[in-house]
Design a protein around this motif. Sequence first.
Motif, PDB file in Angstrom:
ATOM      1  N   LEU A   1       0.853  -1.186   0.000  1.00  0.00           N
ATOM      2  CA  LEU A   1       0.000   0.000   0.000  1.00  0.00           C
ATOM      3  C   LEU A   1       0.888   1.235   0.000  1.00  0.00           C
ATOM      4  CD1 LEU A   1      -2.524  -1.264   2.721  1.00  0.00           C
ATOM      5  CD2 LEU A   1      -2.891  -1.238   0.248  1.00  0.00           C
ATOM      6  N   ASP A   2       1.611   1.404  -1.104  1.00  0.00           N
ATOM      7  CA  ASP A   2       2.650   2.428  -1.159  1.00  0.00           C
ATOM      8  C   ASP A   2       2.129   3.826  -0.864  1.00  0.00           C
ATOM      9  OD1 ASP A   2       4.122   0.252  -1.881  1.00  0.00           O
ATOM     10  OD2 ASP A   2       4.831   1.052  -3.786  1.00  0.00           O
ATOM     11  N   ALA A   3       1.022   4.214  -1.490  1.00  0.00           N
ATOM     12  CA  ALA A   3       0.509   5.564  -1.313  1.00  0.00           C
ATOM     13  C   ALA A   3       0.106   5.834   0.132  1.00  0.00           C
ATOM     14  CB  ALA A   3      -0.680   5.800  -2.244  1.00  0.00           C
ATOM     15  N   GLU A   4      -0.357   4.801   0.835  1.00  0.00           N
ATOM     16  CA  GLU A   4      -0.776   4.965   2.218  1.00  0.00           C
ATOM     17  C   GLU A   4       0.396   5.000   3.189  1.00  0.00           C
ATOM     18  OE1 GLU A   4      -2.111   2.950   0.066  1.00  0.00           O
ATOM     19  OE2 GLU A   4      -4.286   3.180   0.084  1.00  0.00           O
ATOM     20  N   VAL A   5       1.437   4.211   2.924  1.00  0.00           N
ATOM     21  CA  VAL A   5       2.541   4.117   3.878  1.00  0.00           C
ATOM     22  C   VAL A   5       3.530   5.268   3.735  1.00  0.00           C
ATOM     23  CG1 VAL A   5       4.125   2.697   2.500  1.00  0.00           C
ATOM     24  CG2 VAL A   5       4.122   2.477   4.971  1.00  0.00           C
ATOM     25  N   ILE A   6       3.673   5.820   2.551  1.00  0.00           N
ATOM     26  CA  ILE A   6       4.683   6.863   2.323  1.00  0.00           C
ATOM     27  C   ILE A   6       4.546   8.041   3.284  1.00  0.00           C
ATOM     28  CG2 ILE A   6       5.274   8.698   0.658  1.00  0.00           C
ATOM     29  CD1 ILE A   6       5.457   6.535  -1.483  1.00  0.00           C
ATOM     30  N   PRO A   7       3.341   8.552   3.571  1.00  0.00           N
ATOM     31  CA  PRO A   7       3.248   9.672   4.515  1.00  0.00           C
ATOM     32  C   PRO A   7       3.639   9.325   5.949  1.00  0.00           C
ATOM     33  CG  PRO A   7       1.262   9.508   3.161  1.00  0.00           C
ATOM     34  CD  PRO A   7       2.027   8.241   2.966  1.00  0.00           C
ATOM     35  N   LEU A   8       3.780   8.033   6.247  1.00  0.00           N
ATOM     36  CA  LEU A   8       4.058   7.606   7.613  1.00  0.00           C
ATOM     37  C   LEU A   8       5.539   7.360   7.882  1.00  0.00           C
ATOM     38  CD1 LEU A   8       1.153   5.015   8.020  1.00  0.00           C
ATOM     39  CD2 LEU A   8       1.161   7.428   8.696  1.00  0.00           C
ATOM     40  N   VAL A   9       6.370   7.396   6.861  1.00  0.00           N
ATOM     41  CA  VAL A   9       7.796   7.094   7.020  1.00  0.00           C
ATOM     42  C   VAL A   9       8.642   8.285   6.603  1.00  0.00           C
ATOM     43  CG1 VAL A   9       7.449   4.613   6.726  1.00  0.00           C
ATOM     44  CG2 VAL A   9       7.932   6.035   4.720  1.00  0.00           C
ATOM     45  N   SER A  10       9.934   8.209   6.912  1.00  0.00           N
ATOM     46  CA  SER A  10      10.848   9.277   6.517  1.00  0.00           C
ATOM     47  C   SER A  10      11.761   8.860   5.370  1.00  0.00           C
ATOM     48  CB  SER A  10      11.697   9.729   7.721  1.00  0.00           C
ATOM     49  OG  SER A  10      12.242   8.623   8.414  1.00  0.00           O
ATOM     50  N   SER A  11      11.820   7.556   5.087  1.00  0.00           N
ATOM     51  CA  SER A  11      12.642   7.053   3.991  1.00  0.00           C
ATOM     52  C   SER A  11      11.939   5.878   3.319  1.00  0.00           C
ATOM     53  CB  SER A  11      14.009   6.561   4.490  1.00  0.00           C
ATOM     54  OG  SER A  11      14.786   7.604   5.035  1.00  0.00           O
ATOM     55  N   CYS A  12      12.197   5.697   2.027  1.00  0.00           N
ATOM     56  CA  CYS A  12      11.668   4.519   1.343  1.00  0.00           C
ATOM     57  C   CYS A  12      12.784   3.855   0.547  1.00  0.00           C
ATOM     58  CB  CYS A  12      10.507   4.881   0.425  1.00  0.00           C
ATOM     59  SG  CYS A  12      10.933   5.948  -0.964  1.00  0.00           S
ATOM     60  N   ASN A  13      12.669   2.544   0.412  1.00  0.00           N
ATOM     61  CA  ASN A  13      13.612   1.735  -0.347  1.00  0.00           C
ATOM     62  C   ASN A  13      12.854   1.159  -1.528  1.00  0.00           C
ATOM     63  OD1 ASN A  13      15.184   2.014   2.173  1.00  0.00           O
ATOM     64  ND2 ASN A  13      13.764   0.450   2.921  1.00  0.00           N
ATOM     65  N   ILE A  14      13.225   1.570  -2.741  1.00  0.00           N
ATOM     66  CA  ILE A  14      12.430   1.256  -3.924  1.00  0.00           C
ATOM     67  C   ILE A  14      13.059   0.105  -4.705  1.00  0.00           C
ATOM     68  CG2 ILE A  14      11.473   2.179  -6.066  1.00  0.00           C
ATOM     69  CD1 ILE A  14      11.555   4.956  -4.779  1.00  0.00           C
ATOM     70  N   ALA A  15      12.253  -0.955  -4.918  1.00  0.00           N
ATOM     71  CA  ALA A  15      12.715  -2.111  -5.684  1.00  0.00           C
ATOM     72  C   ALA A  15      13.156  -1.674  -7.078  1.00  0.00           C
ATOM     73  CB  ALA A  15      11.611  -3.153  -5.779  1.00  0.00           C
ATOM     74  N   CYS A  16      14.186  -2.334  -7.585  1.00  0.00           N
ATOM     75  CA  CYS A  16      14.844  -1.891  -8.819  1.00  0.00           C
ATOM     76  C   CYS A  16      14.656  -2.853  -9.988  1.00  0.00           C
ATOM     77  CB  CYS A  16      16.330  -1.684  -8.562  1.00  0.00           C
ATOM     78  SG  CYS A  16      16.698  -0.505  -7.252  1.00  0.00           S
ATOM     79  N   GLY A  17      13.629  -3.709  -9.933  1.00  0.00           N
ATOM     80  CA  GLY A  17      13.294  -4.524 -11.081  1.00  0.00           C
ATOM     81  C   GLY A  17      13.877  -5.919 -11.111  1.00  0.00           C
TER      82      GLY A  17
END
Length: 254
Positions: A21-37
Motif C-alpha cells: 500500500l505504497d501511497a498509504e505508507v509513504i506519509p508515515l515514514v521518513s525514507s523509502c527503499n524502492i525495488a529496482c526490477g
Amino acid sequence: MHSVDLNCDLGESFGRYTLGLDAEVIPLVSSCNIACGMHAGDPVVMQKTVALAADAGIALGAHPGYPDLQGFGRRDMNLSPEEAYAYTVYQIGALAGFCAARGVQLNHVKPHGQLYNRAAIDARLAEAIAQAVFDINPSLVLVGLANGELIDAGRAVGLTVAQEFFTDRNYTDEGVLVSRSLPNALITDEKFAVERVVRVVKEGTIESASGKTIEIQADTICVHGDNAHALEFVKRIRSALAAEGIAIEPVAGA
C-alpha cells in the motif's frame, strides 16, 4: 534529543500485480527503499514510486536484490562478488536515472531479502556491495543489519552507514535475524514490538529470542505497510516515538 529514521520497502508491484500500500505508507515514514526490477518492481512502477516519494518529500533509496522475480529475492543465489557488484551497480543506476528525471536526489541503498541477509554475514559479498555503492556515489548512505558485515564493509570504503533494526523480527543471541524458516522468526505481539522500538532507540539494547540482552544501534527502523493492519502498527510506532520525544528523520549522507 534522540532521533531515528523510519524506512519501508516499496515499489514491489510488477505489471498487473499489486503488492503493498505504497501511497498509504509513504506519509508515515521518513525514507523509502524502492525495488529496482530484479526481485520486484518494473520500470513503470519504479517511476511511479519515485514520484510518490518525491511529492511526499521523503528520502529515496535503492533496494537492489537478487535477480529472482519468482522467489521475490528470498532464495540464496550464491552470487560471486563480481556478479554481486555488477547487479548492484546496475540496479542503483536504474533507480538513480528515475530520480534524476524527477529532479530528486538518491539518498541511500539498502539491499533486499537474501542479498541483505547474506551480506550481513559474508564479508566478501558485503565488500562487493559496498564498493558498488561507493563507485556509483560515495555520498550515498549504505543501510545494513546492525552489527553486520555490510556495516563494516561500508565504513571500510568510506561510506556513511545506517544500522537497521526490524520491528517485527526476533534476533538471535549473536544479533542476527532469526531465520524465517523458524516458528519464532516473527514478533506478533504489537505492544511488545512497539515498546522494543522505543527501548532500542533510547537504550541501544533489546532482548534476543532466548531472553538475552544484546546491544543494537538503531539508526533506522524498518516498518512494513503491506496491509491495513500493518499501517495501524506503523501509526502506533510513530505515536510511541513522539510520546518519548524521539524525532523521526532520514539518515543523511556525507
